[in-house]
Design an enzyme around this catalytic site. Structure first.
Site, PDB file in Angstrom:
ATOM      1  N   PHE A 154      -3.878   4.029  15.098  1.00 15.33           N
ATOM      2  CA  PHE A 154      -4.266   5.000  14.079  1.00 15.33           C
ATOM      3  C   PHE A 154      -5.455   4.437  13.308  1.00 15.33           C
ATOM      4  O   PHE A 154      -5.623   3.229  13.233  1.00 15.33           O
ATOM      5  CB  PHE A 154      -3.098   5.281  13.122  1.00 15.33           C
ATOM      6  CG  PHE A 154      -2.219   6.409  13.598  1.00 15.33           C
ATOM      7  CD1 PHE A 154      -1.514   6.301  14.784  1.00 15.33           C
ATOM      8  CD2 PHE A 154      -2.112   7.584  12.860  1.00 15.33           C
ATOM      9  CE1 PHE A 154      -0.715   7.343  15.240  1.00 15.33           C
ATOM     10  CE2 PHE A 154      -1.317   8.632  13.305  1.00 15.33           C
ATOM     11  CZ  PHE A 154      -0.620   8.517  14.495  1.00 15.33           C
TER      12      PHE A 154
ATOM     13  N   ASN B  74       0.846  -1.202   0.000  1.00 15.48           N
ATOM     14  CA  ASN B  74       0.000   0.000   0.000  1.00 15.48           C
ATOM     15  C   ASN B  74       0.876   1.245   0.000  1.00 15.48           C
ATOM     16  O   ASN B  74       2.100   1.152   0.036  1.00 15.48           O
ATOM     17  CB  ASN B  74      -0.972  -0.017   1.189  1.00 15.48           C
ATOM     18  CG  ASN B  74      -0.247  -0.020   2.519  1.00 15.48           C
ATOM     19  OD1 ASN B  74       0.397   0.942   2.886  1.00 15.48           O
ATOM     20  ND2 ASN B  74      -0.339  -1.142   3.242  1.00 15.48           N
TER      21      ASN B  74
ATOM     22  N   ASP C 152      -4.005  -6.187   5.257  1.00 16.56           N
ATOM     23  CA  ASP C 152      -5.014  -7.011   5.929  1.00 16.56           C
ATOM     24  C   ASP C 152      -4.894  -8.487   5.563  1.00 16.56           C
ATOM     25  O   ASP C 152      -5.262  -9.344   6.343  1.00 16.56           O
ATOM     26  CB  ASP C 152      -6.417  -6.503   5.569  1.00 16.56           C
ATOM     27  CG  ASP C 152      -6.720  -5.181   6.260  1.00 16.56           C
ATOM     28  OD1 ASP C 152      -6.298  -5.022   7.419  1.00 16.56           O
ATOM     29  OD2 ASP C 152      -7.355  -4.306   5.648  1.00 16.56           O
TER      30      ASP C 152
ATOM     31  N   LYS D 245       8.319 -17.473 -10.008  1.00 15.29           N
ATOM     32  CA  LYS D 245       7.581 -16.334 -10.564  1.00 15.29           C
ATOM     33  C   LYS D 245       6.377 -16.848 -11.363  1.00 15.29           C
ATOM     34  O   LYS D 245       6.524 -17.732 -12.212  1.00 15.29           O
ATOM     35  CB  LYS D 245       8.506 -15.522 -11.467  1.00 15.29           C
ATOM     36  CG  LYS D 245       7.858 -14.259 -11.972  1.00 15.29           C
ATOM     37  CD  LYS D 245       8.757 -13.493 -12.928  1.00 15.29           C
ATOM     38  CE  LYS D 245       7.976 -12.350 -13.529  1.00 15.29           C
ATOM     39  NZ  LYS D 245       8.645 -11.758 -14.678  1.00 15.29           N
TER      40      LYS D 245
ATOM     41  N   PRO E 260      -2.783 -11.241  11.145  1.00 15.17           N
ATOM     42  CA  PRO E 260      -3.142 -10.912  12.529  1.00 15.17           C
ATOM     43  C   PRO E 260      -3.221  -9.400  12.690  1.00 15.17           C
ATOM     44  O   PRO E 260      -2.513  -8.664  12.003  1.00 15.17           O
ATOM     45  CB  PRO E 260      -1.977 -11.480  13.341  1.00 15.17           C
ATOM     46  CG  PRO E 260      -0.842 -11.581  12.381  1.00 15.17           C
ATOM     47  CD  PRO E 260      -1.453 -11.841  11.036  1.00 15.17           C
ATOM     48  N   ASP E 261      -4.093  -8.948  13.584  1.00 15.43           N
ATOM     49  CA  ASP E 261      -4.163  -7.519  13.886  1.00 15.43           C
ATOM     50  C   ASP E 261      -3.124  -7.235  14.985  1.00 15.43           C
ATOM     51  O   ASP E 261      -3.318  -7.631  16.136  1.00 15.43           O
ATOM     52  CB  ASP E 261      -5.574  -7.137  14.337  1.00 15.43           C
ATOM     53  CG  ASP E 261      -5.741  -5.628  14.391  1.00 15.43           C
ATOM     54  OD1 ASP E 261      -4.899  -4.958  15.039  1.00 15.43           O
ATOM     55  OD2 ASP E 261      -6.691  -5.115  13.778  1.00 15.43           O
ATOM     56  N   ILE E 262      -2.049  -6.588  14.622  1.00 14.04           N
ATOM     57  CA  ILE E 262      -0.933  -6.398  15.560  1.00 14.04           C
ATOM     58  C   ILE E 262      -1.352  -5.478  16.704  1.00 14.04           C
ATOM     59  O   ILE E 262      -1.065  -5.743  17.875  1.00 14.04           O
ATOM     60  CB  ILE E 262       0.307  -5.845  14.815  1.00 14.04           C
ATOM     61  CG1 ILE E 262       0.679  -6.796  13.664  1.00 14.04           C
ATOM     62  CG2 ILE E 262       1.485  -5.671  15.772  1.00 14.04           C
ATOM     63  CD1 ILE E 262       1.709  -6.245  12.701  1.00 14.04           C
TER      64      ILE E 262
ATOM     65  N   ALA F  40       1.635   1.659  11.623  1.00 16.74           N
ATOM     66  CA  ALA F  40       1.833   0.959  10.352  1.00 16.74           C
ATOM     67  C   ALA F  40       0.515   0.676   9.643  1.00 16.74           C
ATOM     68  O   ALA F  40      -0.501   0.402  10.281  1.00 16.74           O
ATOM     69  CB  ALA F  40       2.573  -0.360  10.606  1.00 16.74           C
TER      70      ALA F  40
ATOM     71  N   LYS G  22     -13.151   1.250  16.762  1.00 17.78           N
ATOM     72  CA  LYS G  22     -11.838   0.597  16.661  1.00 17.78           C
ATOM     73  C   LYS G  22     -11.081   0.664  17.985  1.00 17.78           C
ATOM     74  O   LYS G  22     -10.398  -0.278  18.380  1.00 17.78           O
ATOM     75  CB  LYS G  22     -11.039   1.330  15.571  1.00 17.78           C
ATOM     76  CG  LYS G  22     -10.263   0.425  14.675  1.00 17.78           C
ATOM     77  CD  LYS G  22      -9.839   1.139  13.410  1.00 17.78           C
ATOM     78  CE  LYS G  22     -10.734   0.752  12.249  1.00 17.78           C
ATOM     79  NZ  LYS G  22     -10.299   1.343  10.980  1.00 17.78           N
TER      80      LYS G  22
HETATM   81  O1  C5P Z   1      -8.433  -1.866  11.148  1.00 25.80           O
HETATM   82  P1  C5P Z   1      -7.510  -0.811  10.648  1.00 25.80           P
HETATM   83  O2  C5P Z   1      -6.463  -1.320   9.693  1.00 25.80           O
HETATM   84  O3  C5P Z   1      -8.208   0.409  10.121  1.00 25.80           O
HETATM   85  O4  C5P Z   1      -6.748  -0.323  11.981  1.00 25.80           O
HETATM   86  C1  C5P Z   1      -5.726   0.601  11.940  1.00 25.80           C
HETATM   87  C2  C5P Z   1      -4.895   0.478  13.194  1.00 25.80           C
HETATM   88  O5  C5P Z   1      -4.644  -0.887  13.495  1.00 25.80           O
HETATM   89  C3  C5P Z   1      -3.528   1.096  13.030  1.00 25.80           C
HETATM   90  O6  C5P Z   1      -3.083   1.531  14.300  1.00 25.80           O
HETATM   91  C4  C5P Z   1      -2.713  -0.061  12.515  1.00 25.80           C
HETATM   92  O7  C5P Z   1      -1.320   0.111  12.771  1.00 25.80           O
HETATM   93  C5  C5P Z   1      -3.285  -1.216  13.290  1.00 25.80           C
HETATM   94  N1  C5P Z   1      -3.262  -2.507  12.597  1.00 25.80           N
HETATM   95  C6  C5P Z   1      -2.398  -3.491  13.002  1.00 25.80           C
HETATM   96  N2  C5P Z   1      -2.402  -4.717  12.398  1.00 25.80           N
HETATM   97  C7  C5P Z   1      -3.252  -4.983  11.397  1.00 25.80           C
HETATM   98  C8  C5P Z   1      -4.143  -3.999  10.950  1.00 25.80           C
HETATM   99  C9  C5P Z   1      -4.125  -2.764  11.561  1.00 25.80           C
HETATM  100  O8  C5P Z   1      -1.602  -3.230  13.929  1.00 25.80           O
HETATM  101  N3  C5P Z   1      -3.230  -6.183  10.813  1.00 25.80           N
END
Ligand code: C5P
Length: 399
Positions: free
Chosen positions: A324, A211, A279, A288, A305-307, A275, A338
């Site tokens: 963020f 991105n 997703d 390749k 995973p959502d960090i 960051a 969120k």
């Molecule tokens: O759900 P969304 O991507 O909008 O959430 C944004 C926030 O979640 C940011 O703080 C981003 O760094 C964090 N995030 C994360 N890991 C992910 C997706 C988002 O830490 N896989």
């Protein structure tokens, strides 16, 4: 973190360069922070800013010449340099640096620098070739050896059209450097974890899902936290930005690597997750992928995973967790949801429908348990210093 500047007297020497106009902004910020500013303008500096505008903003007389007898009667150069808690040279031109390094005293500015034992902070700004010239680098080493603090100029496009190091650092960065001179480091002893940039999820050995995140906002935050005294671990996805001073940087590529690096960085007092984590990740092909004229290869995606949520609900959760939210619609409602869902204390929400990525400015709202604050449109560097100051306040307060 301008707290330490309050009540201090700053002797500000404005040299002759195109960046001199930014000294006016610095004067305004210093005064807003409660400092007294004694302005000195070199002969060449006066070609770029007028004594009148400088004195109006400083609220004090501008000194320009050593031979101003009236000045000598009122306050000689010896007293003038000693009246200050700090001398700031901004912009410090190649010529001013050379003369100061040589110990010359051929105008008011250099005489003041020679006649004092007050700490000196130089903020260089010059053409990239001049900055990189061995003579300037030699003078820089001499000045630093003499105990002068010389800031590193920013990189970027210069007024002259060239690109490279030599630009005057942003005013918030100069303010932080000045505050640091007064030992104002409210986050000393704290560990901050910051995530930055995009993640790249490989599809095959040459392609990836990524991105547009530039990392500018997060690098500025890491720098501001370090300037406030924190030990900062910056876990950065693939971005081309210099590492801010005093920051420990760990480069990663994918979300899984970023998550592992964050885990390894714990414990931390503060986590600021900026960051733009991808997703989804793909099952990367070992070779390749080739187009063969038939249907394109299917991309099987797995959710990453959502960090932030992992850190927000962690057994070793940092005391303050900041996330963020980049949104294109219903920004505040999404940000508030969120915050709760991800276990964050604060969410910095911004609207990304209008070209925030890669730009130097941003318009953010701070969403906390007690409500929403509109911080207005600001340079990303200012948002970083404001956020660092808010974080510092959180750690210095009664709770
Ligand atoms: O759900 P969304 O991507 O909008 O959430 C944004 C926030 O979640 C940011 O703080 C981003 O760094 C964090 N995030 C994360 N890991 C992910 C997706 C988002 O830490 N896989």
């Amino acid at each position: 973190m301008p707290g330490g500047v309050n009540g201090k007297t700053i002797l500000l020497i404005v040299g002759g360069g195109i960046a001199a106009f930014k000294a006016l902004e610095l004067v305004r910020e210093l005064r807003r922070a409660g400092a007294r500013v004694l302005p000195v303008l070199t002969e060449n500096g006066a070609r770029f800013v007028t004594p009148l505008s400088l004195s109006a903003l400083a609220g004090d007389k501008v000194r320009t010449s050593l031979w101003d007898l009236e000045d000598e009667a009122a306050m000689g150069h010896i007293q003038l340099s000693r009246a200050a808690d700090l001398i700031v040279v901004c912009p410090a031109t190649a010529d001013l640096m050379a003369r100061a390094a040589a110990g010359q005293a051929n105008d008011l500015a250099t005489t003041l620098l020679l006649a004092t034992d007050t700490p000196v902070l130089m903020v260089p700004a010059m053409n990239v070739r001049m900055w990189l010239h061995p003579a300037t680098q030699r003078n820089l080493a001499t000045l630093r050896g003499d105990g002068v603090t010389v800031m590193t100029p920013d990189e970027g496009e210069m007024a002259c059209g060239e690109f490279g190091p030599g630009r005057l650092p942003d005013v918030p960065a100069i303010m932080a450097a000045i505050a640091a001179q007064f030992g104002d480091k409210p986050l000393t002893g704290r560990h901050a974890l910051v995530t930055a940039g995009p993640t790249f999820e490989p599809i095959d050995p040459v392609r990836f899902i990524g991105n547009h995140s530039s990392g500018k906002q997060s690098f500025a935050i890491a720098g501001a936290l370090a300037a406030a005294g924190a030990r900062v671990t910056l876990v950065a996805g693939p971005v081309h930005l210099p590492t801010p001073a005093g920051v420990i940087r760990i480069d990663v590529m994918t979300a899984l690597q970023m998550q592992a690096a964050c885990e390894a960085a714990l414990p931390a007092d503060i986590a600021v997750m900026v960051a733009a984590v991808a997703d989804w990740r793909a099952e990367a092909a070992a070779q390749k992928l080739k187009k063969d004229g038939s249907a394109p290869p299917p991309l099987a995606l797995t959710e990453n995973p959502d960090i932030l949520a992992g850190i927000g609900h962690h057994a070793r959760r940092p005391t303050l967790v900041v996330g963020f939210a980049a949104e294109t619609n219903d920004m505040l409602a999404h940000a508030a949801a969120k915050r709760v869902k991800k276990g964050a204390d604060w969410i910095v929400a911004n609207n990304v429908s209008d070209g925030v990525f890669g730009s130097d400015a941003n318009h953010v709202h701070l969403v906390t348990a007690s409500g929403v604050e509109d911080w207005g449109a600001q340079p990303k560097a200012d948002i970083a210093t404001t956020l660092a100051a808010r974080i510092a306040a959180q750690f210095s307060g009664p709770t």
